[in-house]
Every structure is written in structure tokens, then in C-alpha cells.
Design an enzyme around this catalytic site. Structure first.
Site, PDB file in Angstrom:
ATOM      1  N   ASN A   1      -3.992   4.747  -6.756  1.00 14.81           N
ATOM      2  CA  ASN A   1      -4.460   3.999  -7.937  1.00 14.81           C
ATOM      3  C   ASN A   1      -3.632   2.741  -8.176  1.00 14.81           C
ATOM      4  OD1 ASN A   1      -4.892   4.508 -11.524  1.00 14.81           O
ATOM      5  ND2 ASN A   1      -6.283   3.531 -10.122  1.00 14.81           N
TER       6      ASN A   1
ATOM      7  N   CYS B   1      -3.908   0.117  -5.407  1.00 15.77           N
ATOM      8  CA  CYS B   1      -4.509  -0.903  -4.523  1.00 15.77           C
ATOM      9  C   CYS B   1      -6.041  -0.916  -4.642  1.00 15.77           C
ATOM     10  CB  CYS B   1      -4.107  -0.675  -3.068  1.00 15.77           C
ATOM     11  SG  CYS B   1      -2.334  -0.790  -2.753  1.00 15.77           S
ATOM     12  N   ARG B   2      -6.707   0.051  -3.998  1.00 13.36           N
ATOM     13  CA  ARG B   2      -8.164  -0.046  -3.861  1.00 13.36           C
ATOM     14  C   ARG B   2      -8.924   0.247  -5.146  1.00 13.36           C
ATOM     15  NH1 ARG B   2      -8.317   4.117   0.900  1.00 13.36           N
ATOM     16  NH2 ARG B   2      -6.540   4.811  -0.360  1.00 13.36           N
ATOM     17  N   SER B   3      -8.612   1.364  -5.820  1.00 11.46           N
ATOM     18  CA  SER B   3      -9.438   1.719  -6.995  1.00 11.46           C
ATOM     19  C   SER B   3      -9.238   0.765  -8.175  1.00 11.46           C
ATOM     20  CB  SER B   3      -9.280   3.187  -7.394  1.00 11.46           C
ATOM     21  OG  SER B   3      -7.972   3.499  -7.777  1.00 11.46           O
TER      22      SER B   3
ATOM     23  N   CYS C   1      -8.922   6.269  -5.556  1.00  9.52           N
ATOM     24  CA  CYS C   1      -8.261   6.157  -4.251  1.00  9.52           C
ATOM     25  C   CYS C   1      -7.066   7.101  -4.260  1.00  9.52           C
ATOM     26  CB  CYS C   1      -7.875   4.712  -3.944  1.00  9.52           C
ATOM     27  SG  CYS C   1      -6.699   3.980  -5.107  1.00  9.52           S
TER      28      CYS C   1
ATOM     29  N   ASP D   1      -7.212   2.049   3.552  1.00  8.01           N
ATOM     30  CA  ASP D   1      -5.978   1.928   2.774  1.00  8.01           C
ATOM     31  C   ASP D   1      -5.202   0.683   3.228  1.00  8.01           C
ATOM     32  OD1 ASP D   1      -3.522   2.211   1.639  1.00  8.01           O
ATOM     33  OD2 ASP D   1      -3.229   4.300   2.245  1.00  8.01           O
TER      34      ASP D   1
HETATM   35  P1  4NP Z   1      -4.321   2.999  -2.806  1.00  3.92           P
HETATM   36  O1  4NP Z   1      -3.161   2.618  -1.763  1.00  3.92           O
HETATM   37  O2  4NP Z   1      -4.688   4.454  -2.543  1.00  3.92           O
HETATM   38  O3  4NP Z   1      -5.434   2.071  -2.429  1.00  3.92           O
HETATM   39  O4  4NP Z   1      -3.761   2.744  -4.171  1.00  3.92           O
HETATM   40  C1  4NP Z   1      -1.997   3.361  -1.601  1.00  3.92           C
HETATM   41  C2  4NP Z   1      -0.972   3.213  -2.496  1.00  3.92           C
HETATM   42  C3  4NP Z   1       0.200   3.930  -2.318  1.00  3.92           C
HETATM   43  C4  4NP Z   1       0.323   4.792  -1.240  1.00  3.92           C
HETATM   44  C5  4NP Z   1      -0.707   4.940  -0.349  1.00  3.92           C
HETATM   45  C6  4NP Z   1      -1.884   4.220  -0.539  1.00  3.92           C
HETATM   46  N1  4NP Z   1       1.528   5.522  -1.059  1.00  3.92           N
HETATM   47  O5  4NP Z   1       1.645   6.248  -0.054  1.00  3.92           O
HETATM   48  O6  4NP Z   1       2.443   5.416  -1.895  1.00  3.92           O
END
Ligand code: 4NP
Length: 156
Positions: free
Chosen positions: A11, A13-15, A8, A125
Site C-alpha cells: 500500500n 506503490c501500486r494501490s 497491493c 511490483d
Molecule cells: P506495493 O509495493 O505492493 O505496490 O506497495 C511494495 C512495497 C513494499 C514492499 C513490496 C512491494 N516491501 O517488500 O516492503
């Protein structure tokens, strides 16, 4: 050994949620010795950080422990090591394609390709939303994990 990398943006939340949920499924089927699972982000904002608290809480309600995971960024070596490089959304997929050596690009695909029964093509996201977003993310991830494992089993 089949090697799977979930990707993602951050790294956190989703992955890592996909890594945890897929590992639980693989463990339940006794296949942990044949399938290696990891996750990474396309960006470096959260390198070294544990998963988001909301992701950990939602996962823990489903029996998934993410507390030992730490964020890392995808690097070029990953495209040689892993057999499946699974992007959560089209932006992640785009960034992976930009990074990958040409002969490894075929390994990159959207994770929700493995949940053809769902109408969504991306795991959205959840970072800027509330707790329900994290539950929806896990629902999608659990469905795609079943499809992915069926695909991998046909290769083992
Ligand atoms: P992820 O979510 O891609 O599922 O881990 C996010 C985590 C952090 C951010 C964006 C999405 N950020 O902008 O910091």
C-alpha cells in the site's frame, strides 16, 4: 454509492497510485459524490507510511497528488464495505481470498480485468526497480481505470 478498494502488497506503490489515478478520473467526470475510493495492502510493513517517493513523483507528473495518503492493511470489515476489491497481482488476489469471508469472495478480482486490451494480467511490483517501472504501472492503471469506470457507470 459504489465503493472501490485497490489492493497491493505494501500500500505504498501500486494501490495508492491506483487510488489517486482513479479518483482523478472520477473527479473529471463529476462522479466523486457517487463513488468512494480507497486502497490498502495485504501486509502491514508500511502501515502509517506515505506512498513511496518514486510513486509520488510519477503520479505528480500526471497531476495526481498522493501526499496525504498513508498505508493501511486490509481488514475483514473491508470485504463487507466495498463493492469492488481489486488486486494488483495474483499474489495479492490469493492473500485476499485467504482473508475474505466466503460470501464476500466474489468481490475480489484482478484490476487488469478492466483493461482487456492489454496483454498483461498483473500490475507488476515496482518497488525493487527504477523509475520506469512506476511509469509503466501508471500506464496500466490508467487503462484499467477507464474500463472500471465504464463498468461502474453501468451500475449507477
Ligand atoms: P506495493 O509495493 O505492493 O505496490 O506497495 C511494495 C512495497 C513494499 C514492499 C513490496 C512491494 N516491501 O517488500 O516492503
Amino acid at each position: 454509492m459504489i465503493k472501490v478498494l485497490f489492493v497491493c502488497l505494501g500500500n505504498i506503490c501500486r494501490s495508492p497510485s491506483a487510488e489517486g489515478a482513479f479518483r482523478k478520473l472520477v473527479e473529471e467526470q463529476g462522479l466523486l459524490d457517487q463513488i468512494e475510493i480507497d486502497s490498502a495492502g495485504t501486509h502491514a510493513y508500511h502501515v502509517g507510511s506515505p506512498p513511496d517517493d518514486r510513486a509520488q513523483q510519477a503520479a505528480s507528473r500526471r497531476g495526481i497528488d498522493m501526499s496525504g495518503m498513508r498505508g493501511r492493511r486490509v481488514d475483514e470489515g473491508d470485504f463487507y464495505i466495498f463493492d469492488y476489491v481489486l488486486a494488483m497481482d495474483e499474489s495479492n488476489e490469493y492473500h485476499l481470498r485467504e482473508m475474505a469471508p466466503a460470501e464476500q469472495i466474489h468481490k475480489i478480482e484482478l484490476f487488469l480485468n478492466y483493461a482487456p486490451e492489454r496483454s498483461e494480467i498483473e500490475v507488476p511490483d515496482p518497488y525493487y526497480g527504477g523509475h520506469t517501472g512506476f511509469e509503466q504501472v501508471l500506464d496500466m492503471i490508467e487503462d484499467a481505470s477507464e474500463g472500471l469506470l465504464t463498468d461502474i457507470k453501468s451500475r449507477l
